[in-house]
Enzyme design. Structure first.
Site, mmCIF file in Angstrom:
data_model
loop_
_atom_site.group_PDB
_atom_site.id
_atom_site.type_symbol
_atom_site.label_atom_id
_atom_site.label_comp_id
_atom_site.label_asym_id
_atom_site.label_seq_id
_atom_site.Cartn_x
_atom_site.Cartn_y
_atom_site.Cartn_z
ATOM 1 N N GLU A 72 9.522 1.614 11.231
ATOM 2 C CA GLU A 72 10.125 2.163 10.856
ATOM 3 C C GLU A 72 10.213 3.336 10.892
ATOM 4 O O GLU A 72 8.930 4.184 10.160
ATOM 5 C CB GLU A 72 11.044 1.938 9.340
ATOM 6 C CG GLU A 72 12.787 2.349 9.263
ATOM 7 C CD GLU A 72 12.414 3.907 9.471
ATOM 8 O OE1 GLU A 72 12.309 4.427 9.945
ATOM 9 O OE2 GLU A 72 12.725 4.362 7.707
ATOM 10 N N LYS A 104 1.379 -0.794 -0.578
ATOM 11 C CA LYS A 104 0.230 -0.131 0.050
ATOM 12 C C LYS A 104 0.837 1.427 -0.182
ATOM 13 O O LYS A 104 1.831 1.604 0.908
ATOM 14 C CB LYS A 104 -1.112 0.044 1.132
ATOM 15 C CG LYS A 104 -2.312 1.271 1.108
ATOM 16 C CD LYS A 104 -2.348 1.931 0.859
ATOM 17 C CE LYS A 104 -2.184 2.631 1.776
ATOM 18 N NZ LYS A 104 -1.931 4.346 1.647
ATOM 19 N N GLY A 159 6.521 4.601 8.341
ATOM 20 C CA GLY A 159 6.100 6.340 8.884
ATOM 21 C C GLY A 159 5.772 7.181 10.002
ATOM 22 O O GLY A 159 6.907 6.843 10.864
ATOM 23 N N GLU A 192 2.770 7.939 15.188
ATOM 24 C CA GLU A 192 1.791 8.020 15.483
ATOM 25 C C GLU A 192 1.418 6.479 15.249
ATOM 26 O O GLU A 192 0.100 5.957 16.329
ATOM 27 C CB GLU A 192 1.063 9.278 15.419
ATOM 28 C CG GLU A 192 -0.650 8.883 15.919
ATOM 29 C CD GLU A 192 -1.444 10.371 15.292
ATOM 30 O OE1 GLU A 192 -0.706 10.997 15.136
ATOM 31 O OE2 GLU A 192 -2.337 10.087 14.802
ATOM 32 N N GLU A 208 9.005 15.877 16.668
ATOM 33 C CA GLU A 208 10.259 15.918 14.687
ATOM 34 C C GLU A 208 8.905 16.713 14.111
ATOM 35 O O GLU A 208 7.593 16.788 13.470
ATOM 36 C CB GLU A 208 9.505 14.427 13.721
ATOM 37 C CG GLU A 208 10.103 13.765 12.259
ATOM 38 C CD GLU A 208 9.650 12.723 12.468
ATOM 39 O OE1 GLU A 208 8.775 11.770 12.279
ATOM 40 O OE2 GLU A 208 10.326 11.924 11.739
ATOM 41 N N CYS A 241 13.005 10.629 7.823
ATOM 42 C CA CYS A 241 12.727 10.189 9.054
ATOM 43 C C CYS A 241 14.840 10.249 9.915
ATOM 44 O O CYS A 241 14.229 10.472 10.789
ATOM 45 C CB CYS A 241 11.981 8.767 9.543
ATOM 46 S SG CYS A 241 13.826 7.608 8.690
HETATM 47 P P1 NAI Z 1 1.314 8.596 7.512
HETATM 48 O O1 NAI Z 1 2.101 7.669 9.036
HETATM 49 O O2 NAI Z 1 -0.385 9.073 8.467
HETATM 50 O O3 NAI Z 1 1.682 7.872 6.772
HETATM 51 C C1 NAI Z 1 2.446 6.823 6.018
HETATM 52 C C2 NAI Z 1 1.129 5.952 5.906
HETATM 53 O O4 NAI Z 1 0.788 4.790 5.973
HETATM 54 C C3 NAI Z 1 0.795 6.046 4.651
HETATM 55 O O5 NAI Z 1 0.720 4.935 3.023
HETATM 56 C C4 NAI Z 1 -0.148 6.211 4.640
HETATM 57 O O6 NAI Z 1 -1.727 5.875 4.265
HETATM 58 C C5 NAI Z 1 -0.471 5.326 5.222
HETATM 59 N N1 NAI Z 1 -1.144 5.109 7.440
HETATM 60 C C6 NAI Z 1 -2.382 6.285 7.557
HETATM 61 N N2 NAI Z 1 -2.687 6.079 8.387
HETATM 62 C C7 NAI Z 1 -3.182 4.143 8.595
HETATM 63 C C8 NAI Z 1 -3.562 3.755 9.545
HETATM 64 N N3 NAI Z 1 -4.026 3.949 10.525
HETATM 65 N N4 NAI Z 1 -3.775 2.377 8.922
HETATM 66 C C9 NAI Z 1 -2.717 2.413 8.061
HETATM 67 N N5 NAI Z 1 -2.184 2.770 7.302
HETATM 68 C C10 NAI Z 1 -2.311 3.878 7.974
HETATM 69 O O7 NAI Z 1 2.400 10.040 7.591
HETATM 70 P P2 NAI Z 1 1.831 11.303 6.686
HETATM 71 O O8 NAI Z 1 0.291 11.794 7.922
HETATM 72 O O9 NAI Z 1 2.203 10.952 5.890
HETATM 73 O O10 NAI Z 1 2.809 11.835 7.612
HETATM 74 C C11 NAI Z 1 2.474 12.592 9.425
HETATM 75 C C12 NAI Z 1 4.012 12.823 9.662
HETATM 76 O O11 NAI Z 1 4.183 10.960 9.620
HETATM 77 C C13 NAI Z 1 4.909 13.519 8.974
HETATM 78 O O12 NAI Z 1 5.258 15.255 9.267
HETATM 79 C C14 NAI Z 1 6.114 12.626 9.501
HETATM 80 O O13 NAI Z 1 6.284 13.642 10.703
HETATM 81 C C15 NAI Z 1 6.124 11.634 10.049
HETATM 82 N N6 NAI Z 1 6.461 10.294 8.377
HETATM 83 C C16 NAI Z 1 7.751 9.740 9.018
HETATM 84 C C17 NAI Z 1 7.744 8.918 8.180
HETATM 85 C C18 NAI Z 1 9.311 8.571 8.299
HETATM 86 O O14 NAI Z 1 10.107 7.796 7.137
HETATM 87 N N7 NAI Z 1 9.596 7.701 9.171
HETATM 88 C C19 NAI Z 1 7.336 8.952 6.759
HETATM 89 C C20 NAI Z 1 6.235 10.113 6.852
HETATM 90 C C21 NAI Z 1 6.289 11.026 7.739
#
Ligand code: NAI
Ligand code: MG
Length: 497
Positions: free
Chosen positions: A270, A196, A248, A251, A401, A304
């Site tokens: 991660e 996904k 991601g 949270e 972050e 990240c």
């Molecule tokens: P997110 O963690 O919400 O999204 C990442 C992935 O998870 C996307 O594919 C999203 O569709 C999916 N996702 C979202 N909610 C989900 C759920 N309840 N169950 C399963 N999958 C789910 O990150 P978002 O909203 O794009 O960014 C928010 C913050 O997250 C950023 O500001 C940053 O701080 C952090 N982030 C960290 C990343 C990393 O590489 N560690 C990458 C992207 C965001």
């Protein structure tokens, strides 16, 4: 003179096609009516529409992956044959370098030149590296003592077997590379996958899906379902998924752990970071300044492992800070298709607002903006490279972050105080040390609670080097031989002789 790239024929054709779901080796329509608008973050133009996959779509994809795992040829194929197909996939990605670099730039905003130099070659490399592992996965023989059966002897050995159906959920900051980091090891070990991609950036994953079929990876082995977070959560909850791998936010990582408890699927994570980058007075200061700037500003701070807390030894603090600010002021922001662009926009309106509100919170709490400090007043989600001084450990900008081009600079006077502050974080993903005293660097590296420590360098990634987090930065390690643990089960076989 500014040189502006034009969209190549392949990308133009790809953008104009309907974006379907890859399920069971076929590009399939969705049963859901919902779509997602794909936006170019540099100018707000609509690039394409994606399917917002629903429960039905995830069910079909998981069933295809299940069937492919339980009765398809992938798992029983020789390691050598799997390896050949993964290597072929790497070659195909490499042959499409220009197309992938363009797609990443349009979809994510990052400069084409960066995608071409980093994202695509690293993606190719991980498939080649993991292709090599396909033929080298094996268990071992283990001598037993068994104190309660003194008269018997045994032959025992372990088998390494794929875990099964893997759900993989990835973010938008390195769209192709995140897909490659996830898929390559899972496939090398003989698993099947439902991927996904992030709703903001699914184009390169869909293009990759075409190449996966072309490389001869059998139907149902890789399924790709686009959608929002709810699409991901259907995968997390699905009882036929054996393992979930996520990159991601911390949270959502926590939500995934809760969701996965239904069938106790394995989980690897991660997650976020707030990585300390430490400059000692005895560092090569010019190199450290450039390194500190790149550590935070690379990929517009959307990493990240971004070096977002900059600790500088007091005697060189002013010099380093002014060097990093000069560097920040000179970075050329612009459309990723301009070949002179060094930094593109943030991914979305949401991230733009989030990053700007962090800058404002820093100002409210008394931080002083030494460079940047705001968004650009134009179309696209551009935020100026920002340096905040007079920050301290209790500020939000030091604790949380930001995921944008914002660094908090903090002076230190003793090594002891430094280690304590550097480790004073819920995160533990990465850290940087700049010093010419090798012995000191080793000692400090040992004391930092982080999954990766870079010394006199930053953001160095390699397919062979494990990457992952301590504390709330995650569970497990990706890359290197360690990632195999995430995608293999160990079976102990014990035979009485
Ligand atoms: P997110 O963690 O919400 O999204 C990442 C992935 O998870 C996307 O594919 C999203 O569709 C999916 N996702 C979202 N909610 C989900 C759920 N309840 N169950 C399963 N999958 C789910 O990150 P978002 O909203 O794009 O960014 C928010 C913050 O997250 C950023 O500001 C940053 O701080 C952090 N982030 C960290 C990343 C990393 O590489 N560690 C990458 C992207 C965001
Ligand atoms: Mg989210």
């Amino acid at each position: 003179m500014q040189q502006h790239l034009s969209i190549n024929d392949e990308v133009r054709k790809f953008l104009s096609q309907d974006k379907l779901l890859l399920i069971d080796g076929q590009w399939q329509e969705s049963r859901s009516e919902k779509t997602i608008n794909v936006e170019n973050p540099a100018n707000g133009d609509t690039l394409s529409q994606l399917i917002h996959g629903g429960q039905e779509d995830i069910n079909r994809a998981v069933e295809a992956a299940r069937k492919a795992f339980d009765s398809g040829p992938w798992r029983s194929m020789t390691g050598s044959e799997r390896s050949r197909r993964l290597w072929k996939l790497a070659d195909l990605i490499e042959q499409n370098t220009d197309t992938f670099a363009q797609l990443e730039s349009l979809d994510n905003g990052k400069p084409y030149t960066v995608a071409k130099a980093a994202d695509v070659p690293l993606s190719v490399d991980i498939f080649r590296y993991m292709a090599g592992w396909s033929t080298k996965i094996h268990g071992k023989t283990i001598p037993l003592s068994v104190p309660y059966t003194p008269d018997s002897s045994y032959l025992s050995y372990t088998l390494k077997e794929p875990v099964g159906v893997i759900g993989q959920i990835i973010p938008w900051n390195f769209p192709l590379l995140m897909a490659a980091w996830k898929l390559a090891p899972a496939l090398a070990c003989g698993n099947t996958v439902v991927l996904k991609p992030a709703e903001q950036t699914s184009l390169s994953a869909l293009k990759l899906g075409e190449l996966i079929m072309e490389a001869g990876i059998p139907e149902g082995v890789v399924n790709i379902v686009t959608g929002h977070g709810d699409t991901g959560s259907f995968l997390v909850d699905h009882p036929m998924v054996d393992k979930l791998a996520f990159t991601g936010s911390t949270e959502v990582g926590k939500q995934i752990v809760r969701g996965a408890s239904g069938n106790l699927k394995k989980v690897s994570l991660e997650l976020g970071g707030k990585s300390p980058n430490i400059i000692f007075a005895d560092a090569d200061i010019e190199a450290a300044i450039e390194g500190a700037a790149n550590a935070i500003f690379f990929n517009h701070g959307q990493c990240c492992c971004a070096g977002s807390r900059l600790y500088v030894e007091k005697s060189v603090y002013d010099k380093v800070l002014s060097g990093v600010c000069d560097f920040a002021d000179k970075i050329k922001l612009g459309n990723g298709f301009d070949l002179s662009t060094q930094m593109g926009p943030l991914i979305s309106r949401e991230q733009f607002d989030k990053v700007c509100s962090y800058i404002d919170s820093g100002k409210r709490e008394g931080a002083v903006v030494q460079a940047g400090g705001s968004g650009l007043d134009q179309a696209g989600y551009f935020v100026k490279p920002t340096v905040l001084a007079k920050t301290h450990k209790n500020m939000q900008v030091v604790r949380e972050e930001i995921f944008g081009p914002v660094v908090a600079a903090i002076p230190f006077s003793s090594e002891e105080e430094l280690i304590e502050e550097a480790n004073d974080s819920n995160y533990g993903l990465a850290a940087g040390i700049w010093s010419q005293d090798v012995s000191k660097a080793h000692k400090v590296a040992e004391k930092l609670r982080a999954g990766t420590v870079w010394v006199n360098c930053y953001n160095i990634f390699d397919a062979s080097l494990p990457f992952g987090g301590y504390k709330e930065s995650g569970w497990g390690r990706e890359m290197g031989d360690e990632v195999l643990n995430l995608y293999l089960e160990t079976k102990s076989v014990c035979i009485k002789k």
